[in-house]
Scaffold this motif. Structure first.
Motif, PDB file in Angstrom:
ATOM      1  N   LEU A  70       1.116  -2.300   3.288  1.00 53.97           N
ATOM      2  CA  LEU A  70       1.516  -3.069   2.155  1.00 53.97           C
ATOM      3  C   LEU A  70       2.242  -2.498   1.098  1.00 53.97           C
ATOM      4  O   LEU A  70       2.308  -1.121   1.050  1.00 53.97           O
ATOM      5  CB  LEU A  70       0.393  -3.743   1.672  1.00 53.97           C
ATOM      6  CG  LEU A  70      -0.575  -4.817   1.995  1.00 53.97           C
ATOM      7  CD1 LEU A  70      -1.847  -5.293   1.333  1.00 53.97           C
ATOM      8  CD2 LEU A  70       0.113  -6.249   2.405  1.00 53.97           C
ATOM      9  N   ILE A  71       2.962  -3.185   0.174  1.00 55.52           N
ATOM     10  CA  ILE A  71       3.653  -2.403  -1.121  1.00 55.52           C
ATOM     11  C   ILE A  71       2.625  -2.953  -2.181  1.00 55.52           C
ATOM     12  O   ILE A  71       2.739  -3.857  -2.438  1.00 55.52           O
ATOM     13  CB  ILE A  71       4.771  -2.551  -1.159  1.00 55.52           C
ATOM     14  CG1 ILE A  71       5.852  -1.805   0.234  1.00 55.52           C
ATOM     15  CG2 ILE A  71       5.572  -1.882  -2.527  1.00 55.52           C
ATOM     16  CD1 ILE A  71       5.854  -0.378   0.267  1.00 55.52           C
ATOM     17  N   GLN A  72       2.039  -2.187  -2.826  1.00 56.24           N
ATOM     18  CA  GLN A  72       1.447  -2.529  -4.347  1.00 56.24           C
ATOM     19  C   GLN A  72       2.717  -2.470  -5.103  1.00 56.24           C
ATOM     20  O   GLN A  72       3.178  -1.502  -5.410  1.00 56.24           O
ATOM     21  CB  GLN A  72       0.536  -1.594  -4.785  1.00 56.24           C
ATOM     22  CG  GLN A  72      -0.704  -1.375  -4.143  1.00 56.24           C
ATOM     23  CD  GLN A  72      -1.508  -0.383  -4.561  1.00 56.24           C
ATOM     24  OE1 GLN A  72      -1.117   0.593  -4.887  1.00 56.24           O
ATOM     25  NE2 GLN A  72      -2.903  -0.568  -4.748  1.00 56.24           N
TER      26      GLN A  72
ATOM     27  N   VAL B   5       3.967  -8.005   0.124  1.00 60.63           N
ATOM     28  CA  VAL B   5       3.744  -7.360  -1.481  1.00 60.63           C
ATOM     29  C   VAL B   5       2.135  -7.751  -1.882  1.00 60.63           C
ATOM     30  O   VAL B   5       1.666  -8.765  -1.556  1.00 60.63           O
ATOM     31  CB  VAL B   5       4.593  -7.672  -2.584  1.00 60.63           C
ATOM     32  CG1 VAL B   5       4.341  -7.524  -3.891  1.00 60.63           C
ATOM     33  CG2 VAL B   5       5.829  -7.443  -2.135  1.00 60.63           C
ATOM     34  N   THR B   6       1.427  -6.657  -2.642  1.00 58.86           N
ATOM     35  CA  THR B   6       0.119  -7.188  -3.293  1.00 58.86           C
ATOM     36  C   THR B   6       0.431  -6.754  -4.635  1.00 58.86           C
ATOM     37  O   THR B   6       0.895  -5.697  -5.074  1.00 58.86           O
ATOM     38  CB  THR B   6      -1.136  -6.366  -2.651  1.00 58.86           C
ATOM     39  OG1 THR B   6      -2.052  -6.642  -3.663  1.00 58.86           O
ATOM     40  CG2 THR B   6      -0.763  -5.077  -2.504  1.00 58.86           C
ATOM     41  N   GLY B   7      -0.248  -7.421  -5.482  1.00 58.52           N
ATOM     42  CA  GLY B   7      -0.258  -7.339  -6.914  1.00 58.52           C
ATOM     43  C   GLY B   7      -1.325  -6.356  -7.394  1.00 58.52           C
ATOM     44  O   GLY B   7      -1.623  -6.161  -8.702  1.00 58.52           O
ATOM     45  N   GLU B   8      -2.460  -6.152  -6.409  1.00 62.17           N
ATOM     46  CA  GLU B   8      -3.602  -5.401  -6.706  1.00 62.17           C
ATOM     47  C   GLU B   8      -3.454  -4.053  -7.049  1.00 62.17           C
ATOM     48  O   GLU B   8      -2.961  -3.256  -6.039  1.00 62.17           O
ATOM     49  CB  GLU B   8      -4.426  -5.555  -5.518  1.00 62.17           C
ATOM     50  CG  GLU B   8      -5.139  -6.977  -5.546  1.00 62.17           C
ATOM     51  CD  GLU B   8      -6.359  -7.175  -6.421  1.00 62.17           C
ATOM     52  OE1 GLU B   8      -6.269  -6.577  -7.447  1.00 62.17           O
ATOM     53  OE2 GLU B   8      -7.421  -7.474  -5.842  1.00 62.17           O
ATOM     54  N   PHE B   9      -3.618  -3.569  -8.118  1.00 67.30           N
ATOM     55  CA  PHE B   9      -3.865  -1.861  -8.361  1.00 67.30           C
ATOM     56  C   PHE B   9      -5.045  -1.567  -8.553  1.00 67.30           C
ATOM     57  O   PHE B   9      -5.902  -2.373  -9.381  1.00 67.30           O
ATOM     58  CB  PHE B   9      -2.884  -1.573  -9.478  1.00 67.30           C
ATOM     59  CG  PHE B   9      -1.336  -1.381  -9.121  1.00 67.30           C
ATOM     60  CD1 PHE B   9      -0.756  -0.370  -9.040  1.00 67.30           C
ATOM     61  CD2 PHE B   9      -0.443  -2.593  -9.054  1.00 67.30           C
ATOM     62  CE1 PHE B   9       0.554  -0.179  -8.691  1.00 67.30           C
ATOM     63  CE2 PHE B   9       0.651  -2.500  -8.874  1.00 67.30           C
ATOM     64  CZ  PHE B   9       1.392  -1.619  -8.612  1.00 67.30           C
TER      65      PHE B   9
END
Lengths: 441, 441
Positions: free
Chosen positions: A274-276, A349-353
């Motif tokens: 994934l890409i954060q 894409v994930t919005g998780e950081f």
């Protein structure tokens, strides 16, 4: 023939080729701030073998009478019919109109008819760059867009030509000059609406500032950078954005106590398959390069597995800086100097950081509030790192701040949902991600 | 054939070309820190179409048994006879030996036999880059040297591909990591000889540190940057250098009082038909980007007439960062992606700058000394801006500082010559140029 003679002949052939190289004919689509600056740069610098032959604009008569028209060669054709350009023998079309429609269709036609394209159109390239690049390859022409990100700062050429040998694992930066102008002004105590009005008066912000302040402009640029640096094709709509409009002057005061300031940060990072990715106002340590960026400046930090952090910064917008990027791209196209190409893959894409968070609430102060808020955080497993309460605010409208140890974005949002429902809460809590100092951005 | 079919055929031909593109064969001349890192990057990243086929090194048996040899393909030829490489069918020679002899002769042979060259050799490129570039053009091959300046920071590709459309009027920066390490350590109070010894123990400085501390390494890089950015070919021997060895811990204390620190600055600027160029320790305002650069980091500021200041920074040295630049160049060569070329002119160099100066003297204090020094400055027409004398030093060995308003380098040197002769002077006065804050470097 001796080896020496062969070489001399080769040398002569080469210099002859250069002398008789055909002129590259160039059309400008759009004669606004950037377009007229491109004409100026070409006129002032007189690069050999490049000729501006067409200028397209709506209501072209007005443009033709403008002061900037003096930079356009007398022989150039001015037109408000784009087909005059598309059906002409120009070699390179420079598109500076912006937006998806009609730019996409026009550029497809230009490419299909064998014209190379130089564009500063970030939305078009973010959404359609991969498809247009394929079309350009099929037609044996070039599609270049160094001006689409960070204007006069050569981030795209630097990444493509200079860091292709590294594995870039993260890109983060400040790529929207309007937001940076607003937030650096707020750093000195001004409030959002005053500064926004100033920015609009100065021409830094549009009358509808949403594309800038809500992060859509930066998001498009982040997706382009992800493609160039991390060879990852993202759907811009999948990248979470958070508006800077909810940041208050008080947040800068609290940020300062945390040795931080606040910037609109665009960040994308490889996380397995994934890409954060995220565009949001974030707390940035004062010691980080991103805190150096003031006013309308842009700054991009590329973090490589082998080369470490590389920082690019400078003027991200404005007619002449953007025109520098356009003309530099034009020179490359005219000289047949194509960019290094590495295989690009579609990535989700994930919005998780995993990050520390800054949570600012405004409450009608009563006993037990701190306990309730810390309870809500404890319930989701988020540890409190600090609680800050500046003196001088009325009890019935008290802003205070809690920062957490690193936790997932979704974790803190769960806690925020329950905090927001508390009776004492006078406005929705503001949650800002905190950039690590180790991150350098 | 319809237009659509033509396009499809073209697409097929293109993809076929890509699939069957011949492998680019690569030789490494030098298997030290950078060479083995290049092998590592190629091995880890497996760029399609690139094959390391030869490794040259003196005493090659030892290298072949090193840990890093595992990154070299089993099929590669290891040799200590350079002719094995030069007479082979390799397409690209990567030169990482450094120095003028024998590197120049070997690269000339490689180019003459149709091999492209990727090199990190700053001295060779500073002195012979123009001649070698001509030879490469004659032979239809490439000569690229992105790794010669600032290691993993893509300054050269950024300037060549991204700022060709601007007129760069000044380049300044910190391009020697060893000096930057020494000076940033001295910033916190350490003295020169202690820090130099540490730098030598850490492998940051050579046992003979002259090339770094006396400015010859930085001078070569400055000349390369002048060629790429300002299209000005300089003779490196004409560029004035000043050693950092005379800077003392006390100078950092005084610099701090002036809101400055001290950096080895390399600066070149267009001045009519001349280039003002100099490598020297200078006072740099704390607010300038150059003060941000710590440890072995490099930083280059390019000032453009149209695009303003662009800053590049990152790790300037070390095996892997430098290998990133080498491999990025190799990818470009392998893909036939040549750099934008603009005409380069030979330019004469002057060491004269109009600048404020910092003059530190160490005196056996007696009445009349300040008057004598200010008299010497007045005599040449240099105005004093400030006189600083920190408490706590013995009268018989008193360091104090005078700063001047802007004057020419030759003017201040005239005054220094007479100040140096004064009886009370216990050591030669130290004079450092002061970088303007407006300069941003």
């Amino acid at each position: 023939m001796t080896a020496k003679k062969t070489k001399q002949t080769a040398a002569k052939a080469l210099s002859k080729t250069k002398l008789t190289a055909p002129t590259v004919k160039v059309a400008l689509l759009g004669f606004g701030t950037v377009g007229s600056s491109v004409a100026k740069l070409l006129s002032v610098q007189k690069f050999p073998g490049i000729e501006l032959t067409h200028v397209y604009n709506r209501n072209v008569a007005r443009k033709r009478e403008s002061e900037a028209a003096k930079f356009v060669p007398k022989t150039a054709v001015w037109t408000e019919d784009v087909n005059v350009v598309l059906n002409s023998d120009v070699d390179v079309v420079i598109e500076l109109m912006g937006g998806m429609i009609p730019a996409e269709g026009w550029l497809r036609k230009a490419i299909a008819s064998g014209k190379s394209v130089v564009t500063a159109n970030k939305q078009l390239i973010a959404y359609k760059g991969a498809a247009l690049a394929k079309l350009a390859a099929v037609n044996g022409v070039q599609l270049v867009y160094g001006a689409a990100v960070a204007g006069g700062v050569p981030v795209i050429p630097g990444l493509a030509q200079g860091l292709g040998g590294d594995q870039i694992t993260r890109i983060s930066g400040i790529v929207n000059g309007t937001c940076n102008y607003i937030l650096t002004r707020m750093e000195t105590g001004a409030d959002y609406s005053t500064v926004l009005a100033d920015a609009q008066a100065l021409g830094y912000a549009e009358s509808d500032p949403s594309a800038d302040v809500d992060g859509y402009d930066a998001r498009a640029k982040l997706c382009i950078l992800s493609r160039i640096a991390m060879h990852a094709e993202l759907n811009p709509d999948d990248v979470t954005t958070q508006s800077i409009a909810d940041v208050d002057a008080i947040d800068f005061a609290y940020a300062k106590e945390l040795n931080c300031t606040i910037r609109q940060v665009s960040s994308a990072r490889v996380a397995g398959s994934l890409i954060q990715a995220r565009v949001a106002p974030m707390l940035v340590p004062l010691a980080s390069p991103m805190a150096w960026s003031h006013g309308t400046q842009n700054m991009v930090v590329a973090s490589g597995r082998f080369g470490g952090d590389v920082v690019f910064s400078g003027h991200g917008a404005g007619g002449e800086p953007t025109a520098v990027a356009v003309v530099s791209d034009l020179l490359a196209v005219a000289q047949g100097s194509h960019a290094v190409q590495l295989p690009v893959r579609k990535r989700n894409v994930t919005g998780e950081f995993m990050a520390s968070h800054y949570v600012r609430v405004v409450v009608d102060d009563k006993p037990g509030i701190v306990s309730a808020i810390s309870g809500a955080l404890a319930k989701v497993g988020a540890n409190i790192d600090s609680i800050l309460q500046r003196p001088g605010y009325p009890k019935h409208r008290l802003p205070f701040v809690v920062t957490t140890e690193p936790c997932l974005t979704s974790t803190i949002h769960k806690a925020l949902a329950s905090i927001a429902k508390m009776d004492c809460m006078l406005e929705p809590p503001l949650c800002l991600q905190m950039v690590d100092i180790e991150d350098k951005g």
